[in-house]
Structures are given as structure tokens and as C-alpha cells.
Design an enzyme around this catalytic site. Structure first.
Site, PDB file in Angstrom:
ATOM      1  CB  CYS A 160      -7.691 -19.076 -11.532  1.00 49.23           C
ATOM      2  SG  CYS A 160      -6.886 -19.967 -12.874  1.00 49.23           S
TER       3      CYS A 160
ATOM      4  CB  CYS B  64      -4.126 -18.279 -12.792  1.00 53.74           C
ATOM      5  SG  CYS B  64      -5.670 -18.602 -13.590  1.00 53.74           S
ATOM      6  CG  ASP B  65      -3.489 -16.894  -9.095  1.00 52.92           C
ATOM      7  OD1 ASP B  65      -2.821 -16.376 -10.007  1.00 52.92           O
ATOM      8  OD2 ASP B  65      -4.642 -16.531  -8.816  1.00 52.92           O
TER       9      ASP B  65
END
Ligand code: NAP
Length: 352
Positions: free
Chosen positions: A172, A175-176
Site C-alpha cells: 500500500c 499508507c506507507d
């Protein structure tokens, strides 16, 4: 209305299909209960946190009714402050996945949908009322169930990929991707679909260079997305290449990747990289059903009747990506969520 602990409609899942089903069911006075999933590290790693896959994306450019524009004031007026704080400040280009999901959730809640932030671990569809077992609470009895648990990201299955999960390997980018370890570094994205291009494009905000690794000689992504990848000055596309090993060490995490040609020559190359992002498709979240609904060979729930969301168990309906291996769009998921709620309403009326 629900009678005691017997629920009319329980909706499992909190992506577009789940919230749209909830909004329709709530407006039909069915007093729906949504299990939106638990907020756990395990769910984070498997991509099954509440609000579904859309909450893991950046801008959503193709959801009807949300053209690019500054939506900040609309978001402020639509969402309670505590839910607004959970999102990044609005970027101003158009609606983002997390924003769209919060709006869908709020719309369902506005009409009286009850929400439990937990996973359903087990279901018993062998007799009615159906029994659902949440991870952290008492069993629930339901007259009718809508399964809208979506799908989650696939992994390559390499030992080295497992070793460096959380140390540079992720499924992701949204997300990261902004983590300090990835800033101004070379990054790798694996895959050739819309997700891979979207992730690669998103990562160009942080990376010095993004290497898109695809096993074939052309992208699967839609034309507009593929064009974006080809035209980006920061994205290098490596066609006919398979990632066969993530390189790294304990102190630095990921330091590179080993690639092999897929054209039969077995030629190998290495690339320097501080991060590896997988975008190689999804698997439907149907494990908890434990064989109680008919599934396709790829484990998607089977819709039994043409253009209906009914499954092989009367009173159990399915909506969204959990039953769709073909369209897999936020808007089609929302559409089938609406259909599932209408199917459920009609089926409940017939029972009475
Ligand atoms: P996808 O379209 O199924 O693409 C998966 C990609 O991963 C394919 O290029 C596939 O290669 C590759 N792949 C699969 N298994 C692999 C493996 N073991 N090793 C290496 N590569 C592998 O999945 P997606 O990109 O997640 O998209 C899913 C759906 O969501 C699509 O319908 C897409 O249109 C939609 N979506 C839309 C948007 C948007 O419109 N903004 C954004 C994201 C996703 P092959 O091409 O060789 O099969």
C-alpha cells in the site's frame, strides 16, 4: 425493526458496497447493523482495515459526482470533527479514497445505521436465523445477511518479501509511501494494472525514481493511466521482468531487488531500491465463510441469479468486489450494494 437480539439485516464489510447497502437498508427502515472490521495490526498487514480498499488509495478521479475541485468546505460540513481528523488535510484536487469512504459511512450513519468496529470470524448459514460470530462480542442472530467484505492485496509469496514486510516491503503506497525511509530514494512497484500505475504515480511525490516492474510487454492498466506512467519523467518501466528476490539486510531493510527476464533467457539484473510496493491484484475476502457459500474457482462469491445479488443460501446476499472479479470499481461495488439492500428488503417482505 430488530426484535430483541434478532437483527433484520447484518452487513459484513465497510467498502462502497457495505455503506451503500446500509444507506438503502436504513432508509427502508430495516435498522441495519454493519460490522465494519476491526482496527488491528493483522488487518493492516492484510489490507482489511475498516473502509476497504478505497481507504488505501489517493485521488479518486472516476467516481460519479465527484469532479476535481476543492471539497474542503463540503467535507467539513458533512463529517463530524472526530471523523474529519482521521483524514489527511484535503489536497484540493478532488476527492480522495479515504474522504469518499468517510462520506459514505456518514451517509449510512445519518439514516440510523448502527456500526460495530469488529470482524466477523465465523458464520452459520445452515439454518435461519443465521448466526454470526464477531471477534470480540456475543453471537448475533440475523434474518438476512449482506456479505460485502471486498478483496485484499496479493503478495508474491517470496521468502525475502516476507522477511522485509514493514522494513521496506508494502502492498500500500498510500499508507506507507510517505515514510522517511522512502524519501528521495529509488523505489520499486510490481504489477502492470491500474493499481500499479496509481501506486507508482503516487510514489513519484516522494521517490527520486520509481521502477515499475511488469512481467509482460504491455501494461494492463487503462489507457489514461498507462499514458501517465509512460509520460512520467520519474517512472522507468521494466517490461518482461519478474521480481525474484528482495535484497536487504537487518539494519537497512530493503536495499534492492533481483529481477529475472520473463522472455525465456533467464537473464538477471539487480536494481538499487529502498522500497518494494506490490500491486499484483487481489484475492476476495471469503475465508471466514468456510465453504458455506458457493464460490468460483478464484474464491469469489457466486451470484446465483442473473442481475441479482442472491447467493446459493436464501437470505444471504453478496455485493461488491467479494463477488466481482470483473468490474472491480468503487462505483460498481456501490451499485451492487444498493442492489443487495433492495434484494434483501424484498426477500424479507416475502418472508412476512
Ligand atoms: P489487475 O488489473 O488484476 O492487475 C494486476 C497486475 O498484476 C497485472 O498487470 C498482472 O499481470 C500483475 N500480476 C498478477 N500476479 C502477478 C504475479 N504473481 N507476479 C507479477 N505480476 C503479477 O489488478 P489492479 O491493478 O489491482 O486493479 C484491480 C481493479 O481495480 C481493476 O479493475 C482496475 O481497473 C481497478 N482499479 C482502478 C483504478 C482507477 O481507475 N483509478 C485504480 C486502481 C484499480 P498481467 O497483466 O500479466 O496479468
Amino acid at each position: 425493526m430488530s426484535e430483541g437480539s434478532l437483527e433484520n439485516v447484518v452487513i459484513i464489510g465497510s467498502g462502497p458496497a457495505g455503506w451503500c447497502a446500509a444507506t438503502y437498508a436504513a432508509r427502508a427502515q430495516l435498522n441495519p447493523l454493519v460490522f465494519e472490521g476491526a482496527i488491528t495490526e493483522e488487518n493492516r498487514m492484510s489490507g482489511t482495515l475498516p473502509l476497504g480498499q478505497l481507504a488505501l488509495t489517493s485521488e479518486v478521479e472516476n467516481y460519479a459526482g465527484f469532479p476535481a475541485g476543492d471539497l474542503a468546505a463540503f467535507l467539513d460540513s458533512s463529517l463530524p470533527e472526530n471523523r474529519r481528523l482521521m483524514m489527511a488535510p484535503h489536497a484540493g484536487e478532488g476527492v480522495t479514497g479515504p474522504e469518499l469512504m468517510e462520506l459514505m459511512r456518514q451517509q449510512a450513519v445519518n439514516f440510523g445505521t448502527r456500526v460495530i468496529t469488529d470482524d466477523i470470524l465465523k458464520v452459520d448459514f445452515s439454518k435461519r436465523p443465521f448466526t454470526l460470530t464477531p471477534a470480540g462480542g456475543d453471537e448475533i442472530q440475523a434474518k438476512c445477511v449482506i456479505v460485502a467484505t471486498g478483496a485484499s492485496a496479493n503478495w508474491l509469496g517470496l521468502e525475502s518479501e516476507e522477511r522485509f514486510k514493514n522494513y521496506g516491503v508494502s502492498a500500500c503506497a498510500v499508507c506507507d509511501g510517505a515514510l522517511p525511509r522512502f524519501r528521495e530514494k529509488e523505489l520499486v512497484v510490481v504489477g502492470g494494472g491500474d493499481s500499479a500505475v496509481e501506486e507508482a504515480t503516487y510514489l513519484t511525490k516522494f521517490a527520486s525514481r520509481v521502477h515499475l516492474i511488469h512481467r509482460r510487454d504491455e501494461l494492463r492498466a487503462s489507457k489514461i493511466m498507462a499514458k501517465r506512467a509512460h509520460e512520467s519523467e520519474k517512472i522507468d518501466i521494466h517490461f518482461n521482468s519478474a521480481l525474484i528476490e528482495v535484497l536487504g539486510d537487518d539494519s537497512n531493510g530493503v536495499t534492492g531487488v533481483r529481477l529475472q527476464s520473463t522472455t525465456g533467457s533467464d537473464e538477471e539484473t539487480t536494481l538499487k531500491a529502498a522500497g518494494v510496493f506490490l500491486a499484483i491484484g487481489h484475492t476476495p475476502n471469503t475465508g471466514f465463510l468456510d465453504g458455506q457459500l458457493d464460490l468460483t474457482s478464484k474464491k469469489y462469491v457466486v451470484w446465483k441469479n442473473h442481475f441479482r445479488t442472491s447467493t446459493n443460501v436464501e437470505g444471504v446476499f453478496a455485493a461488491g468486489d467479494v463477488a466481482d472479479d470483473y468490474y472491480r470499481q468503487a462505483i460498481s461495488a456501490a451499485g451492487t450494494g444498493c442492489m443487495a439492500a433492495l434484494d434483501a428488503e424484498r426477500w424479507l417482505a416475502e418472508q412476512e
